[in-house]
Enzyme design. Structure first.
Site, mmCIF file in Angstrom:
data_model
loop_
_atom_site.group_PDB
_atom_site.id
_atom_site.type_symbol
_atom_site.label_atom_id
_atom_site.label_comp_id
_atom_site.label_asym_id
_atom_site.label_seq_id
_atom_site.Cartn_x
_atom_site.Cartn_y
_atom_site.Cartn_z
ATOM 1 N NE ARG A 280 -7.109 -3.563 -19.831
ATOM 2 C CZ ARG A 280 -7.291 -3.621 -21.171
ATOM 3 N NH1 ARG A 280 -6.446 -4.166 -21.847
ATOM 4 N NH2 ARG A 280 -8.321 -2.736 -21.561
ATOM 5 C CE1 TYR B 119 -4.282 0.294 -0.132
ATOM 6 C CE2 TYR B 119 -4.384 -1.586 0.922
ATOM 7 C CZ TYR B 119 -5.170 -0.753 0.384
ATOM 8 O OH TYR B 119 -6.245 -0.823 0.004
ATOM 9 C CG ASP C 68 -8.726 10.479 -23.608
ATOM 10 O OD1 ASP C 68 -7.956 9.953 -23.734
ATOM 11 O OD2 ASP C 68 -9.894 10.053 -22.886
ATOM 12 C CD GLU D 297 -4.839 4.821 0.876
ATOM 13 O OE1 GLU D 297 -5.023 5.672 1.798
ATOM 14 O OE2 GLU D 297 -5.724 4.065 0.642
ATOM 15 C CB THR E 259 -5.161 4.109 -21.904
ATOM 16 O OG1 THR E 259 -4.913 4.417 -23.274
ATOM 17 C CG2 THR E 259 -6.523 4.313 -21.585
ATOM 18 C CE LYS F 86 -7.821 2.510 -25.556
ATOM 19 N NZ LYS F 86 -8.152 3.237 -24.285
#
Ligand code: DSN
Length: 425
Positions: A227, A46, A192, A48, A218, A221
């Site tokens: 991903r 973790y 985008d 954060e 992203t 692609k």
């Protein structure tokens, strides 16, 4: 404990990916290094917060991974700020909207039914439910965006945010003109670039970084990574609403956007995926990746030309990037759904897609979208693309002929089984 059921399914999916022609424009084959890096022990951690400012102990190595990913992305796109934590492109956009907008604010994006993306204001998405979404589209005769009409729409709507970018538009974007329009109405401009990011990184398509306030993409692609999503800014700037810290210092947009991602939109970052993003950004900065993106565009052009020679209609008349949208109403009396299913039986994977001014539903559609990023990663070149278009044409003209399609399938599988699914770098 060995999980045989899941291992068998992964083997089946590997078989599908190895033996088929993958033409979904948003998919790709990541390198072995990227795939191997996704499965690493950072899955257990973790973290954060952000490097140097975490809410958990034990983050010193995670800090180094995230900082490296940020540095590599900044170098790749020539930008000053990056956030590499968004879990996906849609979540990157959600974080940006949350950071910039109040519920009900007007936004202006590219119409989903003309090739836009769900997260740019579609009524079925948070972006259309929470904000007052308006759209620009393409012209019926040219299939191209008319920038004067975008300017008119912006002056009517007075959006707080203008979004440029698409999922199924085969022409390049005039980011400088979009910026003029945004400035004229006092809007923030978001590009985008989820689809063309790889070719933008290598300088083959227009660069949004100097013109757009914020850029999202992203990473899986045309960038060919794991991903995920990222947010970038060419230059950080003071927030335009005059928000200040308790000490009266202006709050920079980098802080606003970071707060939008965490704690605004997400909890802990996927550190194992961020490590794989760093690997992919390094790969994308190589001469081999530049050659790859050149071949992606060359392959798309030859496919578009071959389809056109065979009598197909490509929306906007051709392609400048990695994809094309075929309007099947022009020369064949079949829907996108029928075409998608018939090609699937031949182990050629595409997606049915609405075309602008479509008279069919999103589940049926009049078109198919075809892209070259994945086949190019496997090493296919122009002559292979001509062959694939001829197979597609043959299948689409025999959608009810099972034995004819089975024969094409065996040719497809015999060919594709010769190519690795791991791109060479
Ligand atoms: N689903 C992606 C695409 O296919 O373009 C966009 O999110």
């Amino acid at each position: 404990m060995k999980d045989t059921a899941i291992q068998e399914l992964i083997a089946s999916e590997t078989h599908r990916q190895v033996n088929g022609v993958e033409l979904i424009a948003s998919e790709n084959y990541a390198s072995k290094e990227v795939i191997d890096t996704i499965g690493n022990v950072f899955n257990n951690k973790y973290a954060e917060g952000y490097p140097g400012k975490r809410y958990y102990g034990g983050c010193s190595v995670a800090d180094q991974v995230e900082s490296l990913a940020i540095d590599r992305l900044n170098t790749l796109f020539g930008c000053e700020y990056s956030n590499v934590q968004p879990h996906s492109g849609a979540q990157a956009n959600a974080a940006i909207f949350l950071a910039l907008l109040q519920a009900g604010d007007p936004i202006l994006g590219f119409d989903l039914s003309h090739g836009g993306h769900l997260s740019h204001g579609s009524q079925v998405n948070f972006s259309g439910k929470m904000y007052d979404a308006h759209f620009y589209g393409v012209e019926a005769d040219t299939g191209v965006i008319d920038m004067d009409k975008v300017a008119d729409k912006a002056s009517q709507v007075k959006p707080k945010l203008i979004i440029c970018g698409a999922s199924a538009y085969s022409q390049d974007w005039d980011y400088a003109k979009f910026r003029e329009i945004a400035d004229a109405v006092g809007a923030i401009l978001l590009a985008d670039i989820a689809h063309p990011a790889g070719m933008i990184a290598t300088g083959l398509l227009n660069d949004p970084i100097p013109h757009c306030h914020i850029v999202s993409t992203t990473t899986h692609k045309t960038l060919r990574g794991p991903r995920g999503g990222v947010i970038m800014m060419g230059k950080d700037f003071e927030n335009p609403w005059g928000r200040t810290t308790k000490k009266g210092n202006p709050i920079m947009m980098s802080n606003v956007l970071n707060m939008g991602v965490f704690p605004g939109m997400q909890g802990g970052p996927l550190m194992h995926v961020i490590a794989a993003k760093a690997v992919a950004f390094n790969e994308a900065n190589s001469p081999a990746f530049e050659s790859y993106t050149r071949q992606v565009i060359a392959n798309a052009k030859v496919m578009a030309d071959t389809f056109t020679d065979l009598g197909y209609k490509i929306i906007s008349g051709g392609t400048s990037n990695h994809l094309m949208l075929l309007d099947l109403r022009h020369n064949l009396d079949i829907s996108g759904k029928t075409a998608d299913a018939a090609l699937g039986k031949a182990h050629i994977t595409v997606n049915k897609n609405m075309v602008p001014f479509d008279d069919k539903s999103p589940f049926v559609t009049s078109g198919i979208r075809i892209g070259t990023p994945a086949i190019t990663s496997r090493g296919l070149v122009e002559q292979d693309c001509v062959q694939i278009v001829e197979w597609i044409d043959a299948v689409l003209k025999h959608v009810d002929n099972e034995s004819f399609i089975a024969d094409i399938k065996s040719k497809v599988e015999a060919k594709m089984s010769q190519y690795s699914v791991y791109p060479t770098l």
